[in-house]
Each structure stands twice: as structure tokens, then as C-alpha cells.
Design a protein around this motif. Sequence first.
Motif, PDB file in Angstrom:
ATOM      1  N   TRP A  41       7.506 -16.355  11.362  1.00 34.62           N
ATOM      2  CA  TRP A  41       7.543 -15.052  11.244  1.00 34.62           C
ATOM      3  C   TRP A  41       8.211 -14.179  12.609  1.00 34.62           C
ATOM      4  O   TRP A  41       9.100 -13.310  12.291  1.00 34.62           O
ATOM      5  N   THR A  42       7.987 -14.823  13.562  1.00 36.59           N
ATOM      6  CA  THR A  42       8.484 -14.334  14.939  1.00 36.59           C
ATOM      7  C   THR A  42       9.951 -14.344  14.914  1.00 36.59           C
ATOM      8  O   THR A  42      10.822 -13.472  15.406  1.00 36.59           O
TER       9      THR A  42
ATOM     10  N   MET B  29       2.462  -9.637   8.631  1.00 32.04           N
ATOM     11  CA  MET B  29       2.054 -10.925   9.340  1.00 32.04           C
ATOM     12  C   MET B  29       0.420 -11.232   9.364  1.00 32.04           C
ATOM     13  O   MET B  29      -0.233 -10.532   9.764  1.00 32.04           O
ATOM     14  N   PRO B  30       0.279 -12.539   8.952  1.00 29.21           N
ATOM     15  CA  PRO B  30      -1.170 -12.832   8.863  1.00 29.21           C
ATOM     16  C   PRO B  30      -1.713 -13.118  10.141  1.00 29.21           C
ATOM     17  O   PRO B  30      -3.027 -12.883  10.582  1.00 29.21           O
ATOM     18  N   VAL B  31      -0.840 -13.847  10.905  1.00 30.47           N
ATOM     19  CA  VAL B  31      -1.412 -14.153  12.637  1.00 30.47           C
ATOM     20  C   VAL B  31      -0.192 -13.424  13.535  1.00 30.47           C
ATOM     21  O   VAL B  31       0.911 -14.017  13.150  1.00 30.47           O
ATOM     22  N   LYS B  32      -0.731 -13.137  14.539  1.00 27.45           N
ATOM     23  CA  LYS B  32       0.089 -12.585  15.531  1.00 27.45           C
ATOM     24  C   LYS B  32      -0.475 -13.018  16.855  1.00 27.45           C
ATOM     25  O   LYS B  32      -1.429 -12.861  17.161  1.00 27.45           O
ATOM     26  N   ASP B  33       0.589 -13.738  17.555  1.00 32.03           N
ATOM     27  CA  ASP B  33       0.295 -14.419  18.870  1.00 32.03           C
ATOM     28  C   ASP B  33       0.947 -13.415  19.865  1.00 32.03           C
ATOM     29  O   ASP B  33       1.640 -12.341  19.597  1.00 32.03           O
ATOM     30  N   VAL B  34       0.894 -13.809  21.149  1.00 28.29           N
ATOM     31  CA  VAL B  34       1.248 -12.796  22.202  1.00 28.29           C
ATOM     32  C   VAL B  34       2.844 -12.834  22.156  1.00 28.29           C
ATOM     33  O   VAL B  34       3.249 -11.800  22.704  1.00 28.29           O
TER      34      VAL B  34
END
Length: 761
Positions: free
Chosen positions: A201-202, A224-229
Amino acid sequence: MEAAVALHPLASKRLHRNTFLFFKLRPFCCSSLTSAPPRLNRSFTSGSTSTVSNEESVRPTSVRKSLQFYSIQSMPISSQITNYVRLGDIETARKLFDQTPHKRIASWNSIISGYFQNSQPREAQCLFDEMPERNVVSWNGLISGYIKNGMVTKAREVFNIMPERNVISWTAMVRGYVEEGMIGEAETLFWRMPERNVISWTVMLSGLIHEGRINDARRLYDLMPVKDVYTRTTMIGGLCSNGQLDEAREIFDSMQQKNVVSWTAMISGYVQNGKVDVARKLFEVMPEKNEVTWTAMLMGYIQCGRTEDAWELFKAMPAKSTVACNSMIIGLGEIGDVSKARDVFDLMREKDDATWSAMIKIYERKGFELEALSLFRTMLNEGVRPNFPSLISILSVCASFATLDYGRQTHAQLLRSKLDDDVYLSSVLITMYMKCGNVHKAKVVFDRSSCKDIVMWNSMISGYAQHGSGDEALKVFGEMSSSGIQADDITFVGVLSACSYSGKVKEGKEIFESMKSKYGIEPATAHYACMVDLLGRADQLNEAFNLIKAMPVDADAIVWGSLMGACRNHMNSDMAEVAAKKLLQLEPKNSGPYVLLSNMYASKGKWGDVVKLRKNMKSRKVSKKPGCSWIEVDKKVHMFTGGENTPHAEHMEIAKMWEKLSRMLREAGYNPDGAFALHDVDEEEKEQSLRHHSEKLAVAFGLLKLPEGMPIRVMKNLRVCGDCHTAIKLISNITGREIIVRDANRFHHFKDGLCSCNDYW
């Protein structure tokens, strides 16, 4: 920061290519950022675990490599191969691979990766084809290798035939398209992915941002189901690059976990959008800052012109990277604090090519030509290869100061760098050779250029104009029109100047009239100034004055200055006084009108008027720019000023040479023209004054130092006086030397007792 980003390699690679400021600050060359020697986990003298001491970390390179060698021996074969590749030793890695009797898949993968890292994709493919068995890691390595070498089409061929794909395979291929700017292909493949992780995704998100599709990127971000830093930081950077600071700040504030990259991205976003004070507030509350953060804040101040704030921040920086120092040098240079900029330069332990070019450019822009040449020489002596900006700066200095030897040396650097066919550089080279008096070489550069733009044509026309070669300038103008290049306003300044300097009044009038009717260009004040100069030189002063009165806009100082210069040439003091009055209204601190009027009064013996003018200048605190001339001998510039106040180091030898010349000149019929000795003194003192004119001293020095057959090139900051012009003509005849003098207006080529200006200047 590097360690943190490495945890997320696929996302971070594109993340650092975004357009906002932070992502331009990665490469630092300062010693504080240089990687420390690898810290070993094992001692080479025993099997016990130990930590390398600080003393060991500063061992010579050969010792450190020996330590690395012994450490490598205890690793698995695949890891040993990888480490040799990292050390840049692909040959040893291959030798180790070939000597291994039972090769595991990991060893095959390592050596193939090594060849890709060393830009040998063909060898990597050959080894891949020889593999007895492959796994998905092998195929993924092949795809990634081709992508790293910019071979995305080949990578896609591999992707299409691989027997099994995982999320890494798909993501690598999407990343390849993104890196090549093929966002449409990346997007198509992305939506075909059977599964996606946060890296996938990123990568796609950064691709959309890179293409400027911020709204599409935001929609993808929301899906996006998950977003990190890293994902959030990427989106912050994209929004900031589009000026959407509020949305970026909303994401930033919602982040439960922020790292130094996130903080720096937000600060850089404010900086990039001119909100430096908001950036500073965020900077102050930032829990941890790195050199990128400090540099981003520093550059923010410099970009908005707050150099004093930047200087205070710079002094407070715990470690000053090369990028920060370079920025500070540029900032100080822009406000004219050249001395402080040089202090920063001198204190830098490590300098990159941008450091040298920044300091040279400051010297060039601020009128420190000699310092620029000296620094350029130092740079070459230290083995630093000049980059494009430094070459441009030094060529500009060579043109301004007419240092032909340095100009030739710089041209040679361009040839070695294979930059000589660059259109912009060719234009600068033409200008340099023209201003150094080497018309032939300028023509060679022009003729050899495969692609000529308007700037190159204008450089040739203006160059011929400076040399009084009106016919050649008009010929080039005709060739330019025939080649389909449309003339611009600068073209006509050059053409009209050429007509003025060569006395082509009829042609000049016709070209001036054609500007609007044929070319659709409205004459500007610069073109009117050329016409006034053209008419004035031809002693058509009344027509020139009427043209000024008929101008659609108010005449500026250049126009009135052209008229006044013509009045000086033709000794029309009445009209000169009118022009002088206008000039003094426009530029009350300009000494030019005073000097010209004073010269006219002095030549007519009106010493009372001369005294009045000088008193007027003194009361208004107007100072006259002193006349000076210079000449280059053995790559050193020698300066001469009028009078005897600042004599040259070899003034005794110069004086002897001038005594010798004086005798030869008198025998040739030379009689000093006292009209150019602008003081009320007797004839003997006038003759003594004339012999100390700076251009005569420079010519005498050239005769002393330059070998026979070499032209003597002298530059002067003011217009050459009539007496010097007469004397140098005779000197060229009695010595058999070619003498080239460039004054404030044009070139004079003296040869065999004649001047290229035909006494029309």
C-alpha cells in the motif's frame, strides 16, 4: 534515521524521493555522519564474544579490513559471499562460491544478488539459469535485481514466468514501475494483487504522490486497512507538497507513535510553505532531533531571507552537516557577508563539490573575481573535480576579468567531462572567449555546436558588437533568421549596438523600424539607448535628442548617458549640460555626469567650471570611480591604477620600459595630448600625468613579461582616453605587437599602427 528507514525498505525508497524539503536532505558528507567502522561481535583471537573498543574503531583501514576478513570466515558461506559483495569484492565472492562443493540455494541467491549490485545483470542471469533448484526467494531476487538496474521490462518478463509468486514478488514489481515513473502500470498491477501488506500500500501511495495525484493518494490512504508510521509520514509529505498543511497536521496529530522522520516531514512541510515560525514552534517541542531536522529548519530560514535567524540556529547546531554548512554559506553570501561565508567554508572538515561551487559562486556574484580564481585553483590542486555550477561561475569570472588562460583551462575541463556540447555552457564559452578578445575561438565553439538556441545566437551577435565587427554581427543576424530562430529583444540590443560601434547608421535605423513592424517587438529603453548612441556617435545629436523626446516612456539613465557620451565626443557642452542635469536627477550619486562635464570643461580650459564641479561633487559626497587596468601573465592577474599612489611591485622595471617607449614614440611623431590631463598644470606635468594612465602601465608590463608573438590583452574599467588610444596605436606599430584593449564599452584591436575601431569609438 537510516536504521529506522531500513526496516521498511520498499516504502522508504520512494518516500525519500518526494518533492518536499525533507526528502532532499538525505545525503550528508560531514564527518559526524560518516559510518563508523563495523563493530565486530567476535574477536579474531578467540571465540569469545567481545565489543570493539573505541581505540580499535579508529585503526587504519588495512587493519579494519583484516579484522573484517577474520570475522567473515566464521560466517555461513552465503553470508560470507554477501559480506564480500558489500565490501565491493565481487571477485573474491565468486571465487568462494566456485570453491564451495555443495552449494545451497542461499549461496546461489547471494552471488546472483552480488552481480546485480555490481551492475552485471547478464552474469547474474547466467548464474540463475545454472541453478539446479530455485525457490521463490531466488525469483524475487532476480526481479529486484533487474529493477535495481533500471530494467523493469526484463523484471516483468521474469515476473510473468515465475512459477509461484508471493506478496513480495507483487510488491517488488509494483515498486519497479513506480521507480520508473510508470504509475499507470503500477496501479493496474497493484489492484490485481491477490493480497497486499502495508508495504504494498505504501509503495503505491508514494507513486501517486510522486505523480502529483494527491487527491487519489488520499483516497488510497483512506482505503488502507493498516497504516504504520511510514505510511502516515508518506501521506504527510504528499499533503505538504500540495499545500494541504491542515490535513497533514491532522494526520500528524493523530499519530500515536511518531519518529524523527515524521516530525521532520511536518516541520519541512511548514518550511516549504513559508510558515517558518510555525515550523520553529514544532521544532522546539520535538522530543528528538537529528541533523536532517536541524538542516530543514536552517534551510527554511535561509529560503525566506531570515539569514540572521539561520545564523543563530547554525551556531546552536550540535553537529553541522555538509548540507547545513553549504546552505549557510549560500545564505551568508546572498546578504553579502562574504567574509563570514568564507569562515564557514574554512572551518568545514569535509567539503563536497557543492561546497566549493557555492563559495566560488559567491565570490563571482559579489565581485571578488581574484578570490574566485584563487579558490578554483586550490580546488583543482586538492584533486576536486569541478561540477557544472563551479565551471559556469569560473567561466563568468574569466569573461568578466578577461583571464583567457583560466578560460582555456576551464574549457579543457568541460571537454574532459564531455559537457562541451551543452547548449547553455556553449553560450557561456562563447561569451567568455568574446570578452577575452578571442573572436576566432568563440566562432569555433559556435560552429561546432550541434544545437544552437537563441542564447547562443545572441552571444555571437553581442560579441561581434563589442569588437566593432558590424558586418559579422549583421551576417550572423541574417543567418539566425534564415535558420528559423525568432529574434528577441536581446537580439536587437546586440544588433543595434553593432551598428552603433561600426557607424552603420542607415542599417541601424532600418532595423530599429523593423522591430515592431516585422518582428512584433516593442522597442524598450535599451533599444532607444542604442539608437541615441548610434546617432550621437555619427554627430547627429539633434536627431538623437528629438528621439529621446519622442520616446513613449521616460528616458532612463542609460539613454541620457548615451547622449552625454556623444556630447563629450563632439564637444557639445550645451547639450551635455542638459543631459547631465537629467542624469543627476535620476542618479544623484553617480559620478559619471560630473566626470564627463569636468573632462569637457578641462579640454576647453574652463578650469573655473572644473573647480565648481569638483566642489559640487564633494558637497554631495559623490566619489569618482578610479581608473584601473589589469593584465593576466602566467595565470596571475596584475592590477594597475592611475597615478603613483599604489605602484606595482615591479614599477621600476615598468618605468624603464615606458622611458624606452617614450623615446620611440617621440621619434614616431607622438605628441602627448594635454587635453586628457585633467588638471590645470603646465605641459610638462600634463605629460607626466598622462604617462601614468593605467592602460599604458599595463601595456608596458605586457611588453616586459609576455613573449614575442603573443598578443597583449589589457582590460580597463573605464573608457580608454584619446591620448592612450593614440599612443597604443603607435606602440603596436613600433614594437610589432598585437595589443587588445577592452574598455568599459568595447574592444580595441591594435595592430600595425591601426585600431579595429577605425578611431570611431
